[in-house]
Design a protein around this motif. Structure first.
Motif, mmCIF file in Angstrom:
data_model
loop_
_atom_site.group_PDB
_atom_site.id
_atom_site.type_symbol
_atom_site.label_atom_id
_atom_site.label_comp_id
_atom_site.label_asym_id
_atom_site.label_seq_id
_atom_site.Cartn_x
_atom_site.Cartn_y
_atom_site.Cartn_z
ATOM 1 N N SER A 157 0.820 -1.218 0.000
ATOM 2 C CA SER A 157 0.000 0.000 0.000
ATOM 3 C C SER A 157 0.853 1.266 0.000
ATOM 4 O O SER A 157 0.317 2.370 -0.177
ATOM 5 N N LEU A 158 2.173 1.128 0.194
ATOM 6 C CA LEU A 158 3.041 2.298 0.237
ATOM 7 C C LEU A 158 3.141 2.959 -1.138
ATOM 8 O O LEU A 158 3.063 2.277 -2.165
ATOM 9 N N PRO A 159 3.340 4.272 -1.173
ATOM 10 C CA PRO A 159 3.598 4.931 -2.450
ATOM 11 C C PRO A 159 4.828 4.324 -3.128
ATOM 12 O O PRO A 159 5.737 3.816 -2.450
ATOM 13 N N GLU A 160 4.860 4.358 -4.441
ATOM 14 C CA GLU A 160 5.940 3.727 -5.200
ATOM 15 C C GLU A 160 7.321 4.186 -4.733
ATOM 16 O O GLU A 160 8.260 3.390 -4.664
ATOM 17 N N ASP A 161 7.471 5.468 -4.403
ATOM 18 C CA ASP A 161 8.785 5.976 -4.038
ATOM 19 C C ASP A 161 9.204 5.589 -2.618
ATOM 20 O O ASP A 161 10.332 5.854 -2.208
ATOM 21 N N GLN A 162 8.287 4.977 -1.838
ATOM 22 C CA GLN A 162 8.615 4.524 -0.491
ATOM 23 C C GLN A 162 8.691 3.003 -0.390
ATOM 24 O O GLN A 162 9.202 2.469 0.587
ATOM 25 N N ARG A 163 8.189 2.330 -1.392
ATOM 26 C CA ARG A 163 8.114 0.871 -1.350
ATOM 27 C C ARG A 163 9.475 0.250 -1.661
ATOM 28 O O ARG A 163 10.172 0.700 -2.579
ATOM 29 N N PRO A 164 9.904 -0.786 -0.914
ATOM 30 C CA PRO A 164 11.147 -1.477 -1.278
ATOM 31 C C PRO A 164 11.007 -2.121 -2.649
ATOM 32 O O PRO A 164 9.922 -2.560 -3.031
ATOM 33 N N VAL A 386 7.428 2.116 11.908
ATOM 34 C CA VAL A 386 8.675 2.850 11.682
ATOM 35 C C VAL A 386 9.240 2.440 10.323
ATOM 36 O O VAL A 386 9.578 1.258 10.103
ATOM 37 N N HIS A 387 9.351 3.407 9.416
ATOM 38 C CA HIS A 387 9.874 3.132 8.077
ATOM 39 C C HIS A 387 10.458 4.433 7.506
ATOM 40 O O HIS A 387 9.775 5.463 7.529
ATOM 41 N N PRO A 388 11.676 4.407 7.020
ATOM 42 C CA PRO A 388 12.582 3.250 6.972
ATOM 43 C C PRO A 388 13.167 2.913 8.332
ATOM 44 O O PRO A 388 13.142 3.742 9.251
#
Length: 392
Positions: A157-164, A386-388
């Motif tokens: 569900s994370l935005p593309e720029d935050q997803r691993p 907590v991410h990253p």
């Protein structure tokens, strides 16, 4: 079977199958010695807490409950002998399952042969549910392959720029450990994440330098460890020595162990793990369970103890609903009732599919500000995800 292998817990007594004034005898084999002795003792404490609580509230069907425990010594051969003895020789009324997938499968075969209801607290690997057992139910929220379902949902569900984008996987050659890691791996791979390392190692591995080097060389954004305890500690130490810094780090089993932060030191922040239980959950029966268990043993219960207590709750719900607890035709009635009903437990409401898989999901814990907290799903979170992950 030596007499010394027999432990009697709760009230004293003999075989099951007695009259309305006799105790209901529940048989169980547990690894009280050998490789699985520590979690096995935790399961025993959970069973003992359930027996104590039930008897304080009038027993089952108005009868006292007695627990008959044998030590299987962490041996698959021994666990078969134990359940044969419990059912055929001691003629217990009911049986509870042992600890670990490696012991659940052979013991479940014995229970199936005798037509006994078999509710178990610790056989989570998919292999357990592929054997064709008709009487088995797992007393936890989810099987191993689904332990990380909430984490997979969150990552995707994370935005593309935050997803691993890249993932490294290292798993012990163990049905449960691999199940947890591979369930998450497969969800992420299906969504297009690149699995750049996928290693399996023997259970007795202590040197993780080679695997750590492969993970470090890959530069993977995320690392998944299909681990027990010591292997997770050793792998994390090896990764830290190489200054490998992932955005997300998830390891099964180990981070929920109270000894984990002692072994890792002050670098636990952000490490994730699935768990089927938290003593802080506000399920009505859990509040009473934590209080009762703490009074008995001097501290709150952990996941193994909770799953054992849940096993008792599941069996008790069927017994009270059906109105019987003995070998024979009653056992099929208990099985049939559980197939069709939901049971409220200390790990939440449980229901099962035809193979005995629970139809829920594990919580996701994370070290946040030095404490293990539930972070997923968001509606039960005790702290924000907590991410990253901070550097370890």
């Amino acid at each position: 079977m030596s007499a010394s292998a027999l432990l009697l817990t709760a009230c004293s007594g003999g075989s099951g199958g007695g009259g309305p004034d006799d105790p209901i005898v529940i048989g169980v084999s547990l690894p009280l010695t050998g490789d699985f002795s520590e979690p096995g003792k935790g399961v025993q404490r959970g069973y003992e807490a359930w027996v104590s609580a039930v008897n304080e509230n009038g027993g089952l069907l108005g009868r006292e409950v007695e627990l008959r425990v044998l030590d299987d010594q962490s041996s698959a051969d021994r666990v078969v002998q134990d359940y044969e003895a419990l059912i055929a020789h001691y003629e217990v009324d009911l049986v509870f399952g042992p600890f670990s997938t490696r012991l659940v499968v052979p013991s479940a075969r014995v229970a199936e042969e005798y037509g006994m209801l078999f509710v178990e607290p610790a056989g989570a690997a998919e292999a357990v549910f592929e054997q064709g057992f008709e009487n088995l139910f797992y007393a936890a929220p989810a099987i191993a392959q689904d332990h990380y379902a909430h984490l997979a949902d969150h990552i995707l569900s994370l935005p593309e720029d935050q997803r691993p984008r890249t993932v490294a996987v290292a798993s012990m050659d163990d049905p449960f450990a691999q199940g947890t890691a591979h369930g998450l791996r497969d969800r992420l791979a299906e969504a297009g994440l690149d699995i750049v390392v996928d290693e399996t190692y023997p259970p007795n591995t202590t040197d993780f330098a080679g695997i750590a080097a492969k993970i470090d060389d890959s530069g993977a954004d995320m690392v998944i460890g299909g681990t027990q305890y010591q292997d997770a500690v050793n792998l994390i130490v090896a990764l830290r020595q190489l200054n490998y810094q992932p955005q997300i780090a998830a390891f099964s089993t180990a981070p929920t162990n109270p000894e984990f932060p002692v072994a890792i030191g002050d670098r636990t922040e952000g490490i994730l793990a699935p768990t089927g239980y938290t003593p802080d959950a506000d399920w009505p029966s859990n509040v009473a369970f934590v209080e009762h268990y703490t009074e008995m043993f001097g501290g709150p219960p952990a996941e193994d103890e909770a799953n054992a207590y849940t096993t008792g709750q599941v069996v008790a719900a069927a017994v009270e609903a059906v109105g019987c607890a003995e070998q024979g035709e009653c056992q099929q009635r208990l099985v049939d009732w559980l197939r069709e009903n939901e049971v409220d437990t200390v790990v939440g409401p449980l229901s099962w599919d035809a193979q005995g898989r629970p139809q829920s999901a594990h919580l996701i814990q994370q070290y946040v500000d030095g404490e293990v907290s539930i972070v997923l799903p968001e509606d039960t979170a005790e702290a924000p995800f907590v991410h990253p992950k901070p550097e370890w």
